[in-house]
Design a protein around this motif. Structure first.
Motif, PDB file in Angstrom:
ATOM      1  N   VAL A 620       0.873  -1.175   0.000  1.00 33.16           N
ATOM      2  CA  VAL A 620       0.000   0.000   0.000  1.00 33.16           C
ATOM      3  C   VAL A 620       0.913   1.229   0.000  1.00 33.16           C
ATOM      4  CG1 VAL A 620      -1.822   1.259   1.205  1.00 33.16           C
ATOM      5  CG2 VAL A 620      -1.712  -1.243   1.359  1.00 33.16           C
ATOM      6  N   ILE A 621       0.765   2.084  -0.981  1.00 34.49           N
ATOM      7  CA  ILE A 621       1.611   3.274  -1.035  1.00 34.49           C
ATOM      8  C   ILE A 621       0.747   4.509  -0.779  1.00 34.49           C
ATOM      9  CG2 ILE A 621       3.265   4.605  -2.395  1.00 34.49           C
ATOM     10  CD1 ILE A 621       3.851   2.091  -3.988  1.00 34.49           C
ATOM     11  N   MET A 622       0.996   5.164   0.337  1.00 34.13           N
ATOM     12  CA  MET A 622       0.205   6.334   0.724  1.00 34.13           C
ATOM     13  C   MET A 622       0.747   7.574   0.019  1.00 34.13           C
ATOM     14  SD  MET A 622      -1.818   4.773   2.726  1.00 34.13           S
ATOM     15  CE  MET A 622      -2.778   6.160   3.375  1.00 34.13           C
ATOM     16  N   ASP A 623      -0.117   8.508  -0.318  1.00 35.89           N
ATOM     17  CA  ASP A 623       0.310   9.710  -1.031  1.00 35.89           C
ATOM     18  C   ASP A 623       1.185   9.328  -2.218  1.00 35.89           C
ATOM     19  OD1 ASP A 623      -1.024  11.676   0.294  1.00 35.89           O
ATOM     20  OD2 ASP A 623       0.629  12.192   1.646  1.00 35.89           O
ATOM     21  N   ALA A 624       0.707   8.361  -2.965  1.00 34.45           N
ATOM     22  CA  ALA A 624       1.528   7.786  -4.038  1.00 34.45           C
ATOM     23  C   ALA A 624       1.972   8.832  -5.050  1.00 34.45           C
ATOM     24  CB  ALA A 624       0.750   6.675  -4.740  1.00 34.45           C
ATOM     25  N   ASP A 625       1.175   9.902  -5.186  1.00 33.82           N
ATOM     26  CA  ASP A 625       1.537  10.944  -6.161  1.00 33.82           C
ATOM     27  C   ASP A 625       2.801  11.686  -5.772  1.00 33.82           C
ATOM     28  OD1 ASP A 625       0.042  13.571  -4.647  1.00 33.82           O
ATOM     29  OD2 ASP A 625      -0.735  11.587  -4.209  1.00 33.82           O
ATOM     30  N   ARG A 626       3.278  11.474  -4.529  1.00 28.51           N
ATOM     31  CA  ARG A 626       4.508  12.159  -4.125  1.00 28.51           C
ATOM     32  C   ARG A 626       5.751  11.404  -4.551  1.00 28.51           C
ATOM     33  NH1 ARG A 626       3.119  16.624  -0.339  1.00 28.51           N
ATOM     34  NH2 ARG A 626       0.862  16.414  -0.175  1.00 28.51           N
ATOM     35  N   PHE A 627       5.569  10.245  -5.123  1.00 30.92           N
ATOM     36  CA  PHE A 627       6.726   9.452  -5.559  1.00 30.92           C
ATOM     37  C   PHE A 627       6.887   9.532  -7.068  1.00 30.92           C
ATOM     38  CE2 PHE A 627       5.276   7.504  -1.649  1.00 30.92           C
ATOM     39  CZ  PHE A 627       6.450   7.310  -0.939  1.00 30.92           C
ATOM     40  N   GLY A 628       8.105   9.322  -7.522  1.00 28.46           N
ATOM     41  CA  GLY A 628       8.358   9.279  -8.952  1.00 28.46           C
ATOM     42  C   GLY A 628       7.846   7.973  -9.547  1.00 28.46           C
ATOM     43  N   VAL A 629       7.615   7.986 -10.829  1.00 29.97           N
ATOM     44  CA  VAL A 629       7.084   6.819 -11.522  1.00 29.97           C
ATOM     45  C   VAL A 629       7.991   5.599 -11.346  1.00 29.97           C
ATOM     46  CG1 VAL A 629       6.681   5.874 -13.814  1.00 29.97           C
ATOM     47  CG2 VAL A 629       5.709   8.078 -13.219  1.00 29.97           C
ATOM     48  N   SER A 630       9.277   5.797 -11.582  1.00 29.43           N
ATOM     49  CA  SER A 630      10.204   4.671 -11.467  1.00 29.43           C
ATOM     50  C   SER A 630      10.249   4.146 -10.044  1.00 29.43           C
ATOM     51  CB  SER A 630      11.610   5.078 -11.888  1.00 29.43           C
ATOM     52  OG  SER A 630      11.622   5.378 -13.257  1.00 29.43           O
ATOM     53  N   GLN A 631      10.144   5.071  -9.113  1.00 26.51           N
ATOM     54  CA  GLN A 631      10.220   4.644  -7.724  1.00 26.51           C
ATOM     55  C   GLN A 631       8.991   3.829  -7.322  1.00 26.51           C
ATOM     56  OE1 GLN A 631      10.340   7.706  -4.802  1.00 26.51           O
ATOM     57  NE2 GLN A 631      11.787   6.555  -3.550  1.00 26.51           N
ATOM     58  N   LEU A 632       7.836   4.239  -7.801  1.00 24.50           N
ATOM     59  CA  LEU A 632       6.626   3.462  -7.534  1.00 24.50           C
ATOM     60  C   LEU A 632       6.783   2.053  -8.091  1.00 24.50           C
ATOM     61  CD1 LEU A 632       3.888   6.114  -8.363  1.00 24.50           C
ATOM     62  CD2 LEU A 632       4.445   5.201  -6.100  1.00 24.50           C
ATOM     63  N   HIS A 633       7.337   2.003  -9.295  1.00 21.97           N
ATOM     64  CA  HIS A 633       7.512   0.707  -9.931  1.00 21.97           C
ATOM     65  C   HIS A 633       8.464  -0.177  -9.115  1.00 21.97           C
ATOM     66  CE1 HIS A 633       7.712  -2.277 -13.009  1.00 21.97           C
ATOM     67  NE2 HIS A 633       9.002  -2.093 -13.189  1.00 21.97           N
ATOM     68  N   GLN A 634       9.512   0.434  -8.611  1.00 27.43           N
ATOM     69  CA  GLN A 634      10.457  -0.337  -7.798  1.00 27.43           C
ATOM     70  C   GLN A 634       9.817  -0.805  -6.504  1.00 27.43           C
ATOM     71  OE1 GLN A 634      14.256   1.364  -7.233  1.00 27.43           O
ATOM     72  NE2 GLN A 634      14.776   1.009  -9.363  1.00 27.43           N
ATOM     73  N   LEU A 635       9.064   0.072  -5.893  1.00 28.69           N
ATOM     74  CA  LEU A 635       8.379  -0.308  -4.652  1.00 28.69           C
ATOM     75  C   LEU A 635       7.448  -1.483  -4.909  1.00 28.69           C
ATOM     76  CD1 LEU A 635       7.552   3.181  -3.120  1.00 28.69           C
ATOM     77  CD2 LEU A 635       8.907   1.380  -2.033  1.00 28.69           C
ATOM     78  N   ARG A 636       6.729  -1.401  -5.994  1.00 29.11           N
ATOM     79  CA  ARG A 636       5.782  -2.451  -6.341  1.00 29.11           C
ATOM     80  C   ARG A 636       6.489  -3.792  -6.511  1.00 29.11           C
ATOM     81  NH1 ARG A 636       2.307  -1.232 -11.551  1.00 29.11           N
ATOM     82  NH2 ARG A 636       4.335  -0.901 -12.481  1.00 29.11           N
ATOM     83  N   GLY A 637       7.722  -3.722  -6.992  1.00 29.05           N
ATOM     84  CA  GLY A 637       8.494  -4.949  -7.199  1.00 29.05           C
ATOM     85  C   GLY A 637       8.821  -5.698  -5.918  1.00 29.05           C
ATOM     86  N   ARG A 638       8.510  -5.104  -4.761  1.00 31.90           N
ATOM     87  CA  ARG A 638       8.752  -5.804  -3.486  1.00 31.90           C
ATOM     88  C   ARG A 638       7.742  -6.914  -3.269  1.00 31.90           C
ATOM     89  NH1 ARG A 638      12.663  -5.771  -3.583  1.00 31.90           N
ATOM     90  NH2 ARG A 638      13.036  -4.216  -5.152  1.00 31.90           N
ATOM     91  N   VAL A 639       6.602  -6.881  -3.964  1.00 25.41           N
ATOM     92  CA  VAL A 639       5.599  -7.932  -3.746  1.00 25.41           C
ATOM     93  C   VAL A 639       5.486  -8.817  -4.989  1.00 25.41           C
ATOM     94  CG1 VAL A 639       4.288  -6.606  -2.046  1.00 25.41           C
ATOM     95  CG2 VAL A 639       3.678  -6.449  -4.474  1.00 25.41           C
ATOM     96  N   GLY A 640       4.818  -9.934  -4.815  1.00 26.31           N
ATOM     97  CA  GLY A 640       4.678 -10.871  -5.933  1.00 26.31           C
ATOM     98  C   GLY A 640       5.973 -11.620  -6.186  1.00 26.31           C
TER      99      GLY A 640
END
Ligand code: ADP
Ligand code: MG
Length: 755
Positions: A620-640
């Motif tokens: 779950v990423i809170m205030d997701a708009d405060r992160f960069g696109v690549s960073q969101l993608h990297q964070l997402r890579g922590r699951v699955g």
């Protein structure tokens, strides 16, 4: 006659020179002529006034519709208001005068067209330019100039409040009239091959084009300059690096690597095979490898690094693995230890015959452990040493350093790479840099231009799908409630969850954005220290400045945890992780999460890169708009990463349709990291991209765009490599040598300024 190196004073006059220096930091003819027009106005064609935005410095071409003068109410003097139009929209020009403004009224006649420059503002609902500079067309100097250019296009320059576009144009015209270029940096052969005009023609063409075709031709040539000079420098660097010697580390059929491959529980992907083979070949050469290995989160870079390290150990050397954070260093230590098993247990019961040892060296080690790690490294008994910045310290020595692996390059500068290299004694170690921020090829060739690049484009088979959803918390508060319910359900199924916030919270100093937000009124602080790096850029993310002002501070880990623990997540085991925790506490929390005794980890982006907990399924990423696109993608890579499907929820208060929401929708729509990194780059300024590695306030790239000019950059790179091979010192290319020297000097100056 004037050359590009000449100072501006004698060419444009002392007064104009002073103004150009003060307003735009332009001091030589070359600097002025490389201050290119932002765009061109078609002579006679009016600017679309509806496209103007508040706060912008603009130069518009418009026609005066009406003029009125009135007395000021509270002070002596008058206000003259001229309304200009593009045929549809209107814009007010206001001038304040101490007395009557007859002289101005006389020239600002309805029906007259002109260029008007100023900052756009809104006053009482009307768009206006307050005290604009102007130059009327079809009269006086402008008329003469128009005839002289015989051109349809009026260049519009990036200007400031202290200098107008046409003042710049005047100085440019004088400089062009006197310009004499005797040493074109682009050799004739290259110009011929690629259909490029000469430098002097190009400078004339970009500043005073007869038509758009003219301007395009000029632009193409000038882009080549930018790409080519940079590529020549990089080619020289690569050449210099190859001139160093390194100890070859060849594969051995009976070595650790062979044994490791035999025990590997999975098959390498084709990409891993290919990259691995390239690296194996380069390690066996007698000059140092400099290779960048890039690939998605989870694409299996670590295995490639381990294989390279084992080959070096087989060849009698040691390898170090440098990680950007303590958490990652420890995780590498554990996971590589597990991967190697008995192969890393030399001298221990059950250790394999030819086994080596792992050592971990981080800042938080106790004195005894530290002494032992230092000894293992210095004596050579540890074939593989893993650590953080602590590895760079002077007292760290190696018996035979053969390979430096740097994980997540963007957090380390070139200087740090060099600091490690020097620990290798006479020869140089091989260097492998790994990054999970996928970079388009041209960016890699420019930013990491002294490295060769290998790319992993596929993920190992069996990787779980990740579904991503945007949760619009402002429009649909119910969805946020549902989010925490969903988290509870995952936990009930025995899975684990990350909840990421952009900020730590607590005792951070209150920033300018501080206010009683629903997160407890803590100030807007700096993002977590561990979160810095390419692909982050939080705070400078797209989103207009107007959006920024009124924003509440981003959500904080400590505040969110305090809200969740007694509330929506009362029944789960919750822990907090961030960069301000003491290192051993951080490690304890991470271990607890990895071991399954914590269900939900509320955290900053310390979990961003490389953290691997297969049982974690939800992010779950809170205030997701405060992160960069690549960073969101990297964070997402922590699951699955395990045997269960991943779920990523991007919680945001950004409005539907806003730029921020579009970025989040893009992240939700694709799992292709390369696509997303392009998107990320498109939204940053070129200088920011280069800034991460090149540190340039004044970027040398003015016309070149790394994404749109891929072909050109590729051609320039090839041409540069050939030329440097034939003439390494540029002895036969004086103009080029001068351009290269100037760029290096600029980079050097900026580097010193920074330090
Ligand atoms: P990253 O590129 O993010 O560093 P890792 O090297 O950490 O990726 O790999 C992620 C996971 O995938 C690890 O658990 C690793 O053991 C596993 N893995 C790597 N290569 C393969 C493969 N070819 N087949 C199956 N699993 C693999
Ligand atoms: Mg990794």
């Amino acid at each position: 006659m004037a050359s590009l190196q000449d100072p501006l004073g004698p060419v444009v006059g002392a007064k104009a020179a002073k103004r150009l220096a003060a307003a735009l930091d332009l001091r030589t003819v070359g600097e002025l002529l490389r201050h290119y027009p932002r765009r061109y106005e078609n002579r006679g064609e009016l600017t679309d006034l509806a496209s103007l935005r508040d706060g912008e410095d603009v130069t518009v071409q418009a026609e005066i519709a009406s003029v009125s003068v009135r007395k000021m109410r509270n002070r002596p003097g008058t206000i003259l208001e001229a309304v200009v139009t593009d045929g549809r929209g209107r814009l007010s020009l206001t001038f304040f005068g101490r007395g009557r403004q007859d002289w101005r009224e006389k020239v600002l006649q309805p029906g007259v067209r002109g260029l008007f420059a100023g900052q756009v503002s809104t006053f009482q609902g009307k768009r206006q330019l307050s005290h604009p500079d102007y130059e009327l067309l079809g009269s006086g100097a402008a008329m003469i100039r128009a005839a002289e250019y015989a051109a349809e296009l009026i260049p519009v320059y990036p200007a400031t409040k202290d200098i107008t576009s046409w003042q710049i144009a005047d100085s440019v015209r004088m400089a062009l009239d006197l310009l004499d270029v005797d040493d074109d940096p682009l050799p004739p052969a290259i110009r011929d091959r690629h259909g490029l005009i000469g430098l002097a023609d190009a400078l004339r063409g970009i500043h005073r084009p007869a038509d758009h075709h003219d301007a395009e031709r000029a632009k193409k040539r000038l882009k080549w300059d930018e790409a080519f000079v940079l590529q020549v420098i990089l080619a020289q660097r690569r050449r210099a690096a190859i001139a160093f010697s390194a100890t070859p580390r060849r594969q051995r059929p009976d070595g650790l690597l062979a044994e490791f491959d035999r025990r590997l529980p999975f098959e390498l992907t084709v990409g891993q095979e290919l990259a691995g083979a390239t690296i194996a070949d380069e390690l066996a050469l007698d000059h140092p490898m400099h290779r960048l290995l890039q690939g998605e989160v989870g694409s299996g870079k670590t295995v490639i690094a381990v294989r390279a390290m084992l080959q070096v150990v087989d060849g009698g050397g040691q390898a170090v693995l440098l990680a950007p954070t303590e958490v990652l260093a420890q995780q590498h230590y554990r996971s590589i230890g597990a991967l190697l098993g008995p192969l890393a247990q030399a001298g221990q019961l059950g250790g394999a015959d030819q086994a080596t040892r792992l050592a971990l060296l981080t800042g938080s080690l106790g004195a005894a452990a530290r002494r032992k790690a230092l000894l293992d490294a210095a004596s050579g008994s540890a074939g593989i040493v893993i650590g953080t910045h602590a590895l760079l310290q002077e007292n760290v020595q190696f018996a035979e350093l053969g390979l430096v692996v740097i994980d997540e390059q963007h957090r380390f500068g070139v200087e740090q790479r060099d600091a490690l290299r020097e620990k290798a004694g006479d020869g140089r170690p091989h260097v492998l840099v790994m990054t999970a921020t996928p970079i388009p090829r041209t960016v890699a060739m420019t930013v990491f231009g002294d490295l060769e690049v290998s790319t992993l484009t596929e993920l190992p088979a069996g990787r779980q799908a990740i579904s991503t959803h945007v949760v619009p918390a402002a429009e649909r508060p119910r969805y946020l409630e549902r989010t925490w319910q969903r988290v509870t359900e995952e936990v009930a199924k025995g899975r684990q969850v990350y909840a990421v916030c952009p900020r730590i919270g607590g005792d951070e100093p209150a920033g300018p954005g501080a206010g009683p937000g629903h997160n407890g009124g803590a100030g807007r602080g700096r993002p977590d220290d561990d979160a810095a790096g390419l692909g982050t850029g939080d705070g400078q993310q797209p989103g207009g400045p107007e959006e920024d002002e009124a924003r509440r501070p981003p959500l904080a880990v400590l505040d969110l945890a305090a809200e969740l623990a007694p509330g929506p997540l009362a029944d789960v085991r919750l822990a907090v992780l961030h960069g301000r925790l003491p290192p051993d506490e951080k490690d304890r929390v991470m271990l607890a999460f990895a071991g399954g005794s914590v269900d939900v980890l509320v955290t900053t982006t310390v979990v961003e890169v490389g953290v691997d907990v297969p049982n974690a399924t939800t992010m779950v990423i809170m205030d997701a708009d405060r992160f960069g696109v690549s960073q969101l993608h990297q964070l997402r890579g922590r699951v699955g990463r395990g045997s269960h499907e991943g779920l990523c929820l991007l919680v945001t208060e950004a409005e539907a349709g806003s730029q921020a929401r579009q970025r989040l929708d893009a992240v939700a729509a694709t799992l292709d990291g390369f696509k997303l990194s392009r998107l990320d780059l498109e939204q940053r300024r070129e200088g920011d991209v280069l800034g991460a590695a090149q540190a340039g306030r004044k970027s040398s790239l003015k016309l070149l765009t790394l994404l749109a000019d891929e072909d050109l950059i590729g051609l320039a790179r090839r041409a540069a490599t050939d030329l440097v091979d034939a003439d390494p010192a540029l002895a036969d290319h004086r103009g080029l040598a001068a351009a290269v020297g100037a760029l290096l000097e600029q980079q050097q100056a900026e580097f010193l300024e920074k330090a």
